[in-house]
Design a protein around this motif. Structure first.
Motif, mmCIF file in Angstrom:
data_model
loop_
_atom_site.group_PDB
_atom_site.id
_atom_site.type_symbol
_atom_site.label_atom_id
_atom_site.label_comp_id
_atom_site.label_asym_id
_atom_site.label_seq_id
_atom_site.Cartn_x
_atom_site.Cartn_y
_atom_site.Cartn_z
ATOM 1 N N ILE A 89 9.505 -42.106 -5.528
ATOM 2 C CA ILE A 89 9.795 -42.952 -6.644
ATOM 3 C C ILE A 89 11.497 -42.623 -6.735
ATOM 4 N N LEU A 90 11.996 -41.532 -6.241
ATOM 5 C CA LEU A 90 13.538 -41.149 -6.394
ATOM 6 C C LEU A 90 14.155 -42.115 -5.237
ATOM 7 N N ASP A 91 13.509 -42.183 -4.112
ATOM 8 C CA ASP A 91 14.119 -43.151 -3.201
ATOM 9 C C ASP A 91 14.118 -44.811 -3.612
ATOM 10 N N ARG A 92 13.071 -45.138 -4.262
ATOM 11 C CA ARG A 92 13.066 -46.375 -4.959
ATOM 12 C C ARG A 92 14.063 -46.568 -5.829
ATOM 13 N N SER A 93 14.312 -45.669 -7.002
ATOM 14 C CA SER A 93 15.276 -45.803 -7.953
ATOM 15 C C SER A 93 16.717 -45.989 -7.393
ATOM 16 N N ARG A 94 17.073 -45.303 -6.407
ATOM 17 C CA ARG A 94 18.287 -45.371 -5.542
ATOM 18 C C ARG A 94 18.495 -46.575 -5.030
ATOM 19 N N ALA A 95 17.175 -47.318 -4.573
ATOM 20 C CA ALA A 95 17.534 -48.404 -3.919
ATOM 21 C C ALA A 95 17.908 -49.552 -4.968
ATOM 22 N N VAL A 96 16.750 -49.336 -5.860
ATOM 23 C CA VAL A 96 17.100 -50.431 -6.813
ATOM 24 C C VAL A 96 18.480 -50.582 -7.485
ATOM 25 N N ALA A 97 19.141 -49.373 -7.777
ATOM 26 C CA ALA A 97 20.492 -49.113 -8.169
ATOM 27 C C ALA A 97 21.423 -49.835 -7.026
ATOM 28 N N GLN A 98 21.250 -49.435 -6.006
ATOM 29 C CA GLN A 98 21.950 -50.023 -4.925
ATOM 30 C C GLN A 98 21.780 -51.490 -4.583
ATOM 31 N N SER A 99 20.688 -52.282 -5.110
ATOM 32 C CA SER A 99 20.536 -53.673 -5.091
ATOM 33 C C SER A 99 21.510 -54.382 -5.815
ATOM 34 N N ALA A 100 21.882 -53.673 -6.830
ATOM 35 C CA ALA A 100 22.920 -54.370 -8.026
ATOM 36 C C ALA A 100 24.230 -54.470 -7.462
ATOM 37 N N ARG A 101 24.531 -53.774 -6.304
ATOM 38 C CA ARG A 101 25.825 -54.052 -5.704
ATOM 39 C C ARG A 101 26.310 -55.567 -5.152
ATOM 40 N N GLY A 102 25.310 -56.018 -4.366
ATOM 41 C CA GLY A 102 25.235 -57.360 -3.823
ATOM 42 C C GLY A 102 25.260 -58.405 -4.610
ATOM 43 N N LYS A 103 24.955 -58.100 -5.790
ATOM 44 C CA LYS A 103 24.923 -59.605 -6.805
ATOM 45 C C LYS A 103 26.102 -59.836 -7.238
ATOM 46 N N LYS A 104 26.570 -61.285 -7.273
ATOM 47 C CA LYS A 104 27.597 -61.968 -7.687
ATOM 48 C C LYS A 104 27.399 -62.824 -8.665
ATOM 49 N N ILE A 105 28.423 -63.003 -9.530
ATOM 50 C CA ILE A 105 28.472 -64.073 -10.692
ATOM 51 C C ILE A 105 28.634 -65.323 -10.155
ATOM 52 N N SER A 106 27.974 -66.292 -10.817
ATOM 53 C CA SER A 106 27.985 -67.552 -10.189
ATOM 54 C C SER A 106 29.272 -68.446 -10.701
ATOM 55 N N SER A 107 29.372 -68.112 -11.924
ATOM 56 C CA SER A 107 30.630 -68.741 -12.771
ATOM 57 C C SER A 107 31.057 -67.884 -14.056
ATOM 58 N N LEU A 108 32.251 -68.283 -14.461
ATOM 59 C CA LEU A 108 32.541 -67.424 -15.735
ATOM 60 C C LEU A 108 32.359 -67.954 -17.006
ATOM 61 N N LYS A 109 31.302 -69.099 -16.741
ATOM 62 C CA LYS A 109 30.748 -69.668 -18.121
ATOM 63 C C LYS A 109 29.999 -68.487 -18.915
ATOM 64 N N GLY A 110 29.731 -69.026 -20.352
ATOM 65 C CA GLY A 110 29.272 -68.000 -21.244
ATOM 66 C C GLY A 110 27.814 -67.472 -20.806
ATOM 67 N N HIS A 111 27.071 -68.614 -20.294
ATOM 68 C CA HIS A 111 25.664 -68.366 -20.165
ATOM 69 C C HIS A 111 25.344 -67.725 -18.819
ATOM 70 N N ALA A 112 26.317 -68.156 -17.880
ATOM 71 C CA ALA A 112 26.218 -67.460 -16.675
ATOM 72 C C ALA A 112 26.663 -65.884 -16.683
ATOM 73 N N VAL A 113 27.808 -65.508 -17.504
ATOM 74 C CA VAL A 113 27.843 -64.265 -17.822
ATOM 75 C C VAL A 113 26.771 -63.276 -18.353
ATOM 76 N N ARG A 114 26.239 -64.031 -19.454
ATOM 77 C CA ARG A 114 25.510 -63.406 -20.177
ATOM 78 C C ARG A 114 24.145 -63.214 -19.149
ATOM 79 N N ASP A 115 23.523 -63.974 -18.533
ATOM 80 C CA ASP A 115 22.554 -63.957 -17.479
ATOM 81 C C ASP A 115 22.908 -62.990 -16.393
ATOM 82 N N TYR A 116 24.066 -62.899 -16.002
ATOM 83 C CA TYR A 116 24.554 -61.963 -15.322
ATOM 84 C C TYR A 116 24.372 -60.387 -15.705
ATOM 85 N N MET A 117 24.755 -60.363 -16.940
ATOM 86 C CA MET A 117 24.924 -58.941 -17.669
ATOM 87 C C MET A 117 23.285 -58.574 -17.854
#
Length: 172
Positions: A89-117
């Motif tokens: 479970i601890l390894d999975r927790s770390r892996a889930v947190a690390q998976s957020a590093r590679g995510k990029k925001i598609s655009s700076l429009k309001g709905h895209a920023v909200r969805d990203y957050m």
């Protein structure tokens, strides 16, 4: 975002003493499992002459120490299994947190920023939730560890009482 995820994982590692405690608990559980199992095997070997007669097992003559050592070995095996699950479970927790590093925001429009957050909040909340589940599970492990020790010491006490009875019977 990279800095935020790094900050979260760094703080989890910095303030989380559970990993070192898990290593200590694992070493203790492994040692006690070996000792308990060896005690069970030795007592079974010693007492086997008394409770196997005419090819049949006489269950009434099985001493309590064999039963106590067996229950103790089962309890320490359960603790070892629980500790393995906590580590997963601890390894999975770390892996889930690390998976957020590679995510990029598609655009700076309001709905895209909200969805990203919202997505980041969900990922990091899942990571922290898994971390918390591992912590609460580790606290509950003590309730399996204590009976393991109790049954082991009861097995030792009954074995010593049996040996003392034999000594008094044949020595006196």
């Amino acid at each position: 975002m990279e800095a935020g995820v790094g900050y979260l994982t760094h703080n989890l590692d910095l303030y989380d003493h559970l990993r070192s405690s898990l290593q200590n608990f694992t070493s203790l559980a492994n040692g006690m499992l070996v000792i308990s199992t060896l005690s069970l095997i030795c007592s079974l070997w010693y007492f086997s002459q008394f409770f196997v007669s005419d090819g049949m097992i006489n269950y009434r003559l099985i001493p309590l120490s064999v039963i106590f050592f067996g229950v103790s070995a089962v309890a320490f095996s359960a603790v070892r299994g629980i500790l393995f699950l906590i580590q997963l479970i601890l390894d999975r927790s770390r892996a889930v947190a690390q998976s957020a590093r590679g995510k990029k925001i598609s655009s700076l429009k309001g709905h895209a920023v909200r969805d990203y957050m919202r997505g980041m909040e969900g990922v990091l909340s899942t990571s922290v939730s898994l971390w918390w589940d591992a912590h609460t599970m580790s606290l509950r492990t003590v309730f399996v560890l204590i009976p393991g020790f109790l049954f082991y010491f009861l097995g030792l006490a009954t074995l010593l009482a049996y040996a003392l009875g034999l000594f008094m019977e044949f020595g006196g």
